[in-house]
Write a protein that holds these residues in place. Structure first.
Motif, short mmCIF file in Angstrom:
data_model
loop_
_atom_site.label_atom_id
_atom_site.label_comp_id
_atom_site.label_asym_id
_atom_site.label_seq_id
_atom_site.Cartn_x
_atom_site.Cartn_y
_atom_site.Cartn_z
N CYS A 26 2.80 -3.15 13.36
CA CYS A 26 2.16 -1.94 12.82
C CYS A 26 0.68 -2.19 12.59
O CYS A 26 0.28 -3.29 12.20
CB CYS A 26 2.86 -1.58 11.51
SG CYS A 26 2.18 -0.14 10.70
N HIS A 27 -0.13 -1.15 12.78
CA HIS A 27 -1.57 -1.27 12.58
C HIS A 27 -1.95 -1.41 11.11
O HIS A 27 -2.96 -1.99 10.79
CB HIS A 27 -2.30 -0.07 13.19
CG HIS A 27 -1.88 1.23 12.62
ND1 HIS A 27 -2.21 1.64 11.35
CD2 HIS A 27 -1.14 2.22 13.16
CE1 HIS A 27 -1.71 2.83 11.13
NE2 HIS A 27 -1.03 3.21 12.21
N ARG A 28 -1.16 -0.84 10.21
CA ARG A 28 -1.35 -0.91 8.75
C ARG A 28 -2.74 -0.45 8.29
O ARG A 28 -3.32 -1.00 7.37
CB ARG A 28 -1.09 -2.33 8.25
CG ARG A 28 0.27 -2.82 8.54
CD ARG A 28 0.48 -4.23 8.08
NE ARG A 28 -0.79 -4.88 7.83
CZ ARG A 28 -0.92 -6.04 7.24
NH1 ARG A 28 0.12 -6.68 6.86
NH2 ARG A 28 -2.09 -6.58 7.03
N ILE A 29 -3.26 0.57 8.91
CA ILE A 29 -4.55 1.12 8.48
C ILE A 29 -4.36 1.71 7.08
O ILE A 29 -3.48 2.53 6.86
CB ILE A 29 -5.03 2.20 9.47
CG1 ILE A 29 -5.28 1.58 10.85
CG2 ILE A 29 -6.26 2.92 8.94
CD1 ILE A 29 -5.57 2.57 11.94
N PRO A 30 -5.16 1.30 6.11
CA PRO A 30 -4.94 1.72 4.72
C PRO A 30 -4.88 3.24 4.52
O PRO A 30 -4.05 3.72 3.75
CB PRO A 30 -6.14 1.12 3.97
CG PRO A 30 -6.53 -0.06 4.78
CD PRO A 30 -6.25 0.32 6.21
N GLY A 38 -1.87 1.00 -6.44
CA GLY A 38 -2.89 0.21 -5.77
C GLY A 38 -2.36 -0.77 -4.73
O GLY A 38 -3.13 -1.46 -4.08
N ARG A 39 -1.07 -0.84 -4.58
CA ARG A 39 -0.45 -1.74 -3.59
C ARG A 39 -0.03 -0.94 -2.37
O ARG A 39 0.70 0.03 -2.47
CB ARG A 39 0.81 -2.39 -4.17
CG ARG A 39 0.53 -3.51 -5.10
CD ARG A 39 0.48 -4.75 -4.20
NE ARG A 39 -0.21 -5.83 -4.82
CZ ARG A 39 0.36 -6.76 -5.54
NH1 ARG A 39 1.64 -6.70 -5.78
NH2 ARG A 39 -0.35 -7.75 -6.01
#
Length: 122
Positions: A26-30, A38-39
């Motif tokens: 997965c790219h996990r772009i915030p 916050g997590r």
């Protein structure tokens, strides 16, 4: 108090390992990832939906018999189309999706992909 400290440390270790492993899938772009206090989740909103959808379907088939007919396989293919279209149109830049839509399409796509995997693997 000591039990709580070791539990939190254990949770932190698991969370760290999952984040490292998830980088490969997965790219996990915030901006495209759910977060709580916050997590950030270890995977993006779409992948979260995919995993939850597939997991829920696998729980369902554990308790219920499913006949993997051609019709069910066709339905599975059709319900994966929104996930593919949402990801593809966003990737090529024709539109911007949102986390709720990503999660929703991922959820139904996860069910479709799980049906296909179970249907072709017997």
């Amino acid at each position: 108090m000591l039990g709580k400290i070791s539990y939190n440390k254990h949770f932190e270790d698991i969370y760290y390992c999952v984040r490292i492993i998830s980088r490969f899938f997965c790219h996990r772009i915030p901006e495209r990832t759910f977060h709580v206090k916050g997590r950030y989740f270890p995977v993006c909103s779409r992948c979260t939906g995919l995993y939850i959808g597939a997991f829920l379907y696998l729980i369902y088939v554990y308790f219920n018999y499913v006949n993997y007919s051609r019709l069910l396989i066709l339905i599975a293919i059709l319900i994966t189309i929104p996930t593919i279209l949402d990801g593809l149109t966003q990737f090529i830049g024709s539109r911007e999706s949102n986390n709720s839509l990503r999660f929703g399409t991922g959820l139904i796509g996860g069910i479709g992909f799980a049906i296909l995997i179970k249907g072709f693997n017997g």
